[in-house]
Design a protein around this motif. Structure first.
Motif, PDB file in Angstrom:
ATOM      1  N   PRO A 100      11.948  -2.841  -8.623  1.00  0.00           N
ATOM      2  CA  PRO A 100      11.094  -3.654  -7.758  1.00  0.00           C
ATOM      3  C   PRO A 100       9.659  -3.137  -7.760  1.00  0.00           C
ATOM      4  CG  PRO A 100      13.090  -2.921  -6.606  1.00  0.00           C
ATOM      5  CD  PRO A 100      13.040  -2.181  -7.896  1.00  0.00           C
ATOM      6  N   LEU A 101       8.723  -4.046  -7.500  1.00  0.00           N
ATOM      7  CA  LEU A 101       7.308  -3.660  -7.558  1.00  0.00           C
ATOM      8  C   LEU A 101       7.013  -2.433  -6.693  1.00  0.00           C
ATOM      9  CD1 LEU A 101       4.392  -4.168  -8.424  1.00  0.00           C
ATOM     10  CD2 LEU A 101       4.198  -5.845  -6.577  1.00  0.00           C
ATOM     11  N   ALA A 102       7.551  -2.393  -5.487  1.00  0.00           N
ATOM     12  CA  ALA A 102       7.236  -1.274  -4.589  1.00  0.00           C
ATOM     13  C   ALA A 102       7.711   0.066  -5.145  1.00  0.00           C
ATOM     14  CB  ALA A 102       7.847  -1.508  -3.208  1.00  0.00           C
ATOM     15  N   ALA A 103       8.746   0.046  -5.969  1.00  0.00           N
ATOM     16  CA  ALA A 103       9.251   1.309  -6.523  1.00  0.00           C
ATOM     17  C   ALA A 103       8.210   1.989  -7.408  1.00  0.00           C
ATOM     18  CB  ALA A 103      10.528   1.064  -7.327  1.00  0.00           C
TER      19      ALA A 103
ATOM     20  N   GLY B  71       6.617   4.539  -5.596  1.00  0.00           N
ATOM     21  CA  GLY B  71       7.474   5.603  -5.067  1.00  0.00           C
ATOM     22  C   GLY B  71       8.222   6.318  -6.179  1.00  0.00           C
ATOM     23  N   ALA B  72       9.504   6.013  -6.301  1.00  0.00           N
ATOM     24  CA  ALA B  72      10.340   6.745  -7.248  1.00  0.00           C
ATOM     25  C   ALA B  72       9.874   6.578  -8.692  1.00  0.00           C
ATOM     26  CB  ALA B  72      11.794   6.315  -7.093  1.00  0.00           C
ATOM     27  N   ALA B  73       9.249   5.439  -9.011  1.00  0.00           N
ATOM     28  CA  ALA B  73       8.691   5.264 -10.358  1.00  0.00           C
ATOM     29  C   ALA B  73       7.165   5.307 -10.315  1.00  0.00           C
ATOM     30  CB  ALA B  73       9.173   3.954 -10.967  1.00  0.00           C
ATOM     31  N   GLY B  74       6.619   5.818  -9.221  1.00  0.00           N
ATOM     32  CA  GLY B  74       5.176   5.907  -9.072  1.00  0.00           C
ATOM     33  C   GLY B  74       4.725   7.339  -8.936  1.00  0.00           C
TER      34      GLY B  74
ATOM     35  N   LEU C  53       0.855  -1.187   0.000  1.00  0.00           N
ATOM     36  CA  LEU C  53       0.000   0.000   0.000  1.00  0.00           C
ATOM     37  C   LEU C  53       0.899   1.248   0.000  1.00  0.00           C
ATOM     38  CD1 LEU C  53      -2.678  -0.858   2.734  1.00  0.00           C
ATOM     39  CD2 LEU C  53      -2.751  -1.303   0.257  1.00  0.00           C
ATOM     40  N   SER C  54       0.476   2.228  -0.727  1.00  0.00           N
ATOM     41  CA  SER C  54       1.201   3.504  -0.790  1.00  0.00           C
ATOM     42  C   SER C  54       0.568   4.473   0.212  1.00  0.00           C
ATOM     43  CB  SER C  54       1.090   4.068  -2.210  1.00  0.00           C
ATOM     44  OG  SER C  54       1.734   5.308  -2.281  1.00  0.00           O
ATOM     45  N   ILE C  55       1.359   4.960   1.154  1.00  0.00           N
ATOM     46  CA  ILE C  55       0.827   5.836   2.210  1.00  0.00           C
ATOM     47  C   ILE C  55       1.257   7.264   1.899  1.00  0.00           C
ATOM     48  CG2 ILE C  55       0.723   6.257   4.676  1.00  0.00           C
ATOM     49  CD1 ILE C  55      -0.435   3.547   3.794  1.00  0.00           C
ATOM     50  N   ASP C  56       0.285   8.071   1.510  1.00  0.00           N
ATOM     51  CA  ASP C  56       0.609   9.393   0.955  1.00  0.00           C
ATOM     52  C   ASP C  56      -0.109  10.511   1.701  1.00  0.00           C
ATOM     53  OD1 ASP C  56       2.125   8.471  -1.448  1.00  0.00           O
ATOM     54  OD2 ASP C  56       0.206   7.461  -1.826  1.00  0.00           O
ATOM     55  N   PRO C  57       0.524  11.662   1.799  1.00  0.00           N
ATOM     56  CA  PRO C  57      -0.093  12.793   2.519  1.00  0.00           C
ATOM     57  C   PRO C  57      -1.483  13.169   2.006  1.00  0.00           C
ATOM     58  CG  PRO C  57       2.200  13.277   1.994  1.00  0.00           C
ATOM     59  CD  PRO C  57       1.864  11.983   1.323  1.00  0.00           C
ATOM     60  N   TYR C  58      -1.714  13.047   0.699  1.00  0.00           N
ATOM     61  CA  TYR C  58      -2.992  13.525   0.157  1.00  0.00           C
ATOM     62  C   TYR C  58      -4.180  12.773   0.747  1.00  0.00           C
ATOM     63  CZ  TYR C  58      -3.729   9.500  -2.940  1.00  0.00           C
ATOM     64  OH  TYR C  58      -3.977   8.245  -3.437  1.00  0.00           O
ATOM     65  N   LEU C  59      -3.913  11.572   1.295  1.00  0.00           N
ATOM     66  CA  LEU C  59      -5.021  10.798   1.864  1.00  0.00           C
ATOM     67  C   LEU C  59      -5.702  11.559   2.990  1.00  0.00           C
ATOM     68  CD1 LEU C  59      -3.284   7.302   1.944  1.00  0.00           C
ATOM     69  CD2 LEU C  59      -5.060   8.084   0.347  1.00  0.00           C
ATOM     70  N   ARG C  60      -4.896  12.354   3.721  1.00  0.00           N
ATOM     71  CA  ARG C  60      -5.490  13.089   4.844  1.00  0.00           C
ATOM     72  C   ARG C  60      -6.605  14.020   4.379  1.00  0.00           C
ATOM     73  NH1 ARG C  60      -8.166  14.915   7.649  1.00  0.00           N
ATOM     74  NH2 ARG C  60      -7.985  15.896   9.704  1.00  0.00           N
ATOM     75  N   GLU C  61      -6.363  14.707   3.259  1.00  0.00           N
ATOM     76  CA  GLU C  61      -7.355  15.671   2.783  1.00  0.00           C
ATOM     77  C   GLU C  61      -8.644  14.977   2.365  1.00  0.00           C
ATOM     78  OE1 GLU C  61      -5.689  18.423   0.031  1.00  0.00           O
ATOM     79  OE2 GLU C  61      -7.586  19.508  -0.213  1.00  0.00           O
ATOM     80  N   ARG C  62      -8.517  13.770   1.833  1.00  0.00           N
ATOM     81  CA  ARG C  62      -9.721  13.041   1.418  1.00  0.00           C
ATOM     82  C   ARG C  62     -10.607  12.678   2.582  1.00  0.00           C
ATOM     83  NH1 ARG C  62      -9.422   9.088  -3.526  1.00  0.00           N
ATOM     84  NH2 ARG C  62     -11.619   9.449  -3.121  1.00  0.00           N
ATOM     85  N   MET C  63     -10.018  12.625   3.780  1.00  0.00           N
ATOM     86  CA  MET C  63     -10.827  12.225   4.941  1.00  0.00           C
ATOM     87  C   MET C  63     -11.767  13.325   5.388  1.00  0.00           C
ATOM     88  SD  MET C  63      -8.104  10.142   7.235  1.00  0.00           S
ATOM     89  CE  MET C  63      -7.014   8.953   6.468  1.00  0.00           C
TER      90      MET C  63
ATOM     91  N   ALA D  32      -0.033  -1.880  -4.907  1.00  0.00           N
ATOM     92  CA  ALA D  32       0.607  -2.675  -5.949  1.00  0.00           C
ATOM     93  C   ALA D  32       0.467  -4.136  -5.574  1.00  0.00           C
ATOM     94  CB  ALA D  32       2.084  -2.298  -6.066  1.00  0.00           C
ATOM     95  N   GLY D  33       0.287  -4.981  -6.565  1.00  0.00           N
ATOM     96  CA  GLY D  33       0.154  -6.403  -6.260  1.00  0.00           C
ATOM     97  C   GLY D  33       0.152  -7.247  -7.521  1.00  0.00           C
ATOM     98  N   GLU D  34      -0.286  -8.479  -7.309  1.00  0.00           N
ATOM     99  CA  GLU D  34      -0.247  -9.463  -8.393  1.00  0.00           C
ATOM    100  C   GLU D  34      -1.662  -9.837  -8.796  1.00  0.00           C
ATOM    101  OE1 GLU D  34       2.490 -12.661  -7.747  1.00  0.00           O
ATOM    102  OE2 GLU D  34       1.234 -14.068  -8.869  1.00  0.00           O
ATOM    103  N   VAL D  35      -1.869  -9.944 -10.093  1.00  0.00           N
ATOM    104  CA  VAL D  35      -3.185 -10.306 -10.614  1.00  0.00           C
ATOM    105  C   VAL D  35      -3.429 -11.787 -10.326  1.00  0.00           C
ATOM    106  CG1 VAL D  35      -4.622 -10.453 -12.687  1.00  0.00           C
ATOM    107  CG2 VAL D  35      -3.037  -8.525 -12.390  1.00  0.00           C
ATOM    108  N   VAL D  36      -4.551 -12.064  -9.637  1.00  0.00           N
ATOM    109  CA  VAL D  36      -4.864 -13.463  -9.339  1.00  0.00           C
ATOM    110  C   VAL D  36      -6.080 -13.966 -10.126  1.00  0.00           C
ATOM    111  CG1 VAL D  36      -3.734 -13.523  -7.084  1.00  0.00           C
ATOM    112  CG2 VAL D  36      -6.110 -12.750  -7.245  1.00  0.00           C
ATOM    113  N   GLN D  37      -6.897 -13.074 -10.631  1.00  0.00           N
ATOM    114  CA  GLN D  37      -7.951 -13.454 -11.582  1.00  0.00           C
ATOM    115  C   GLN D  37      -8.044 -12.324 -12.593  1.00  0.00           C
ATOM    116  OE1 GLN D  37     -11.880 -14.529 -10.149  1.00  0.00           O
ATOM    117  NE2 GLN D  37     -11.050 -15.231  -8.172  1.00  0.00           N
ATOM    118  N   SER D  38      -8.360 -12.655 -13.842  1.00  0.00           N
ATOM    119  CA  SER D  38      -8.489 -11.596 -14.849  1.00  0.00           C
ATOM    120  C   SER D  38      -9.631 -11.878 -15.789  1.00  0.00           C
ATOM    121  CB  SER D  38      -7.196 -11.450 -15.664  1.00  0.00           C
ATOM    122  OG  SER D  38      -7.396 -10.461 -16.678  1.00  0.00           O
TER     123      SER D  38
END
Lengths: 335, 335
Positions: free
Chosen positions: B121-124, B127-130, B47-57, B78-84
């Motif tokens: 890596p997936l997590a990137a 972040g840096a590529a997200g 899960l990506s934890i970002d400052p903008y989430l606060r404003e949405r609350m 980010a994750g892996e597709v388990v059904q499509s």
């Protein structure tokens, strides 16, 4: 013209402390300087009295070099060519250039522009088809770039810049709301210049009046005041609004700080605010000047002038401009 | 996967008064929703934890709709597709999307992006590529558009946006000066990310240090702090400087006003200040993502992550972000 004809000039003789006075200037008689190769001699008929002149009188870092003491006060003017050693300029041509506060200006021919007086009167090339008009043209067309149906707000709307900016926005199919000080200026902006509405920034309920005049928010602002007027506009900006800043006179011409109350709108509404100085964009002046003169010729662009007479009246005319007593483009006529 | 496998979710159950607490959320178990036509089911790993989430609350007008109560808290993952049931996405694909705070996310296939985990890596890709990296990329490339040799200042330089912005400016041949809070962050910015200098905004002589670090003035600023930090930068802007505003966190995430001390620089230095929200420019994300992932693969783009583990840790991780305790991109790993 005889070689010995006398020129009359106004020199800046001291740097004004805060407010300028006529005593900061001296009237000087000097021989006319005959033009050298590539130069012309212009008998000036009009001086352009502009706020930016005040800043030049300070010995401070600015985008303009300081006005030297004991030399002719710099400034724009318009007149008739009386001698020419420039191959493309003829005696009798009507030109505008930085002739300074004097009757006769010897200038490089390459530094003047020809005024097409078949389109508009010579003096208009110092106003609605001159630097103020081109300032309006650049900020509106190149920074705000309005689309039809957008709401555009113009501060200092009765001035020689704001009046043109608002009329150009009307010609682009926008709803145009002026901001001006007092009922007389607001009436002029609506009744004579054709803005859709005008809000008096001196009114106690200015914010509410601005909101009522901009029911769909504000998409663009031609700003040259700043302070609480700009803050009120900022609060009503729509997403992707553009603010063209051509000078923030609420700080006074001595450059007091002009705060912005809240910059959050920049990110939440994706606002673009861009300052500009029209002299950075001289490559666009011929296009702008021709379009503005054409609009004057076809009576789609209106303007007012305040005319003082005689070289000696220039300092007082400048004080009038700085203290807001003029109405419309301030000129000095040199009979 | 069986139809009856349970999903685990965090729901927002009340609007936080000012500071959020874990009590604002509830852990809910619910059946996994199988994908319909065009949809996919993703087992989220990050899960990506970002400052903008606060404003949405908040239940307030913003560029984002408010987070509904008693529903899965929105957010990137980010994750892996388990059904499509989407023709172009296969089981086993690694994807990023707005999966929200839950283990299993059923999403439209058209709304996710594939992560090229051969590059990074997936997590990137969170972040840096997200989103943070693409925010840096947009502001730097599309608004500041620096030329080699220019001086670029980056506020919040150790953050996941600022760190990328500064490194991209370095790759463009600029002198890059970071602004960060404290010696540890400043050392990281210079020693690990390769900025030319970093100034601690908590230092008593911040203005003097900023001046010393920017001897040729400032041509561009990637700004997401505002307040006195931005004011100090404004005073050193060169003519035609560009300020990209990606959020002004000095006002707090509850949107307190962020004043600008003096707007005169807009006109005297012809400054352009432009706010942006990267989600307005999704058409550029694939280009930006590919470039950033390539820079990570070639080790020319560095970043840090703070990783909390388990869905239950997401509220605490967000509080850490809002209170500045994380260092680098904040993630929650979902084992």
């Amino acid at each position: 013209m005889s070689r010995t004809e006398l020129n009359r000039q106004l020199h800046l003789v001291r740097r004004p402390a805060e407010k300028i006075t006529p005593l900061d200037f001296r009237l000087v008689e000097a021989p006319v300087v005959n033009p050298g190769e590539g130069q012309i001699l212009v008998r000036q008929k009009w001086l352009s009295i502009d706020p930016y002149l005040r800043e030049r009188m300070n010995d401070a870092k600015s985008y303009l070099p300081p006005q030297p003491l004991d030399e002719v006060m710099a400034g724009g003017g318009a007149g008739e060519v009386v001698q020419s050693k420039h191959p493309e300029i003829a005696v009798g041509d009507q030109v505008i250039g930085l002739g300074g506060w004097q009757l006769f200006a010897t200038m490089n021919g390459a530094a003047v522009a020809r005024a097409d007086t078949a389109q508009a009167p010579l003096a208009a090339f110092l106003g609605a088809a001159g630097m103020p008009g081109i300032t309006a043209w650049y900020g509106l067309r190149k920074i705000i770039a309005p689309k039809g149906g957008e709401t555009i707000v113009v501060s200092a709307a009765s001035g020689s810049v704001g009046g043109v900016a608002g009329q150009l926005a009307k010609l682009s199919g926008c709803r145009v709301v002026g901001i001006a000080g007092g009922d007389i200026k607001c009436r002029y902006v609506v009744d004579e210049l054709g803005f859709d509405a005008c809000v008096d920034h001196r009114a106690g309920d200015f914010d509410a009046q601005l909101a009522a005049a901009t029911p769909a928010g504000i998409d663009g602002c031609f700003e040259n005041v700043g302070g609480v007027v700009l803050d009120a506009v900022m609060r009503r900006l729509n997403p992707f609004a553009r603010v063209a800043v051509s000078g923030l006179i609420s700080g006074g011409y001595d450059g007091q700080p002009v705060p912005i109350a809240d910059a959050n709108m920049f990110s939440t509404a994706r606002v673009r605010m861009e300052g500009f100085i029209v002299s950075d964009h001289r490559e666009l002046w011929p296009e702008a000047r021709a379009e503005l003169a054409g609009l004057i010729a076809s009576k789609r662009l209106k303007y007012r002038e305040s005319i003082a007479t005689g070289l000696e009246s220039a300092p007082g005319a400048l004080i009038d401009v700085l203290e807001g007593r003029n109405f419309g483009k301030q000129l000095v006529e040199l009979p």
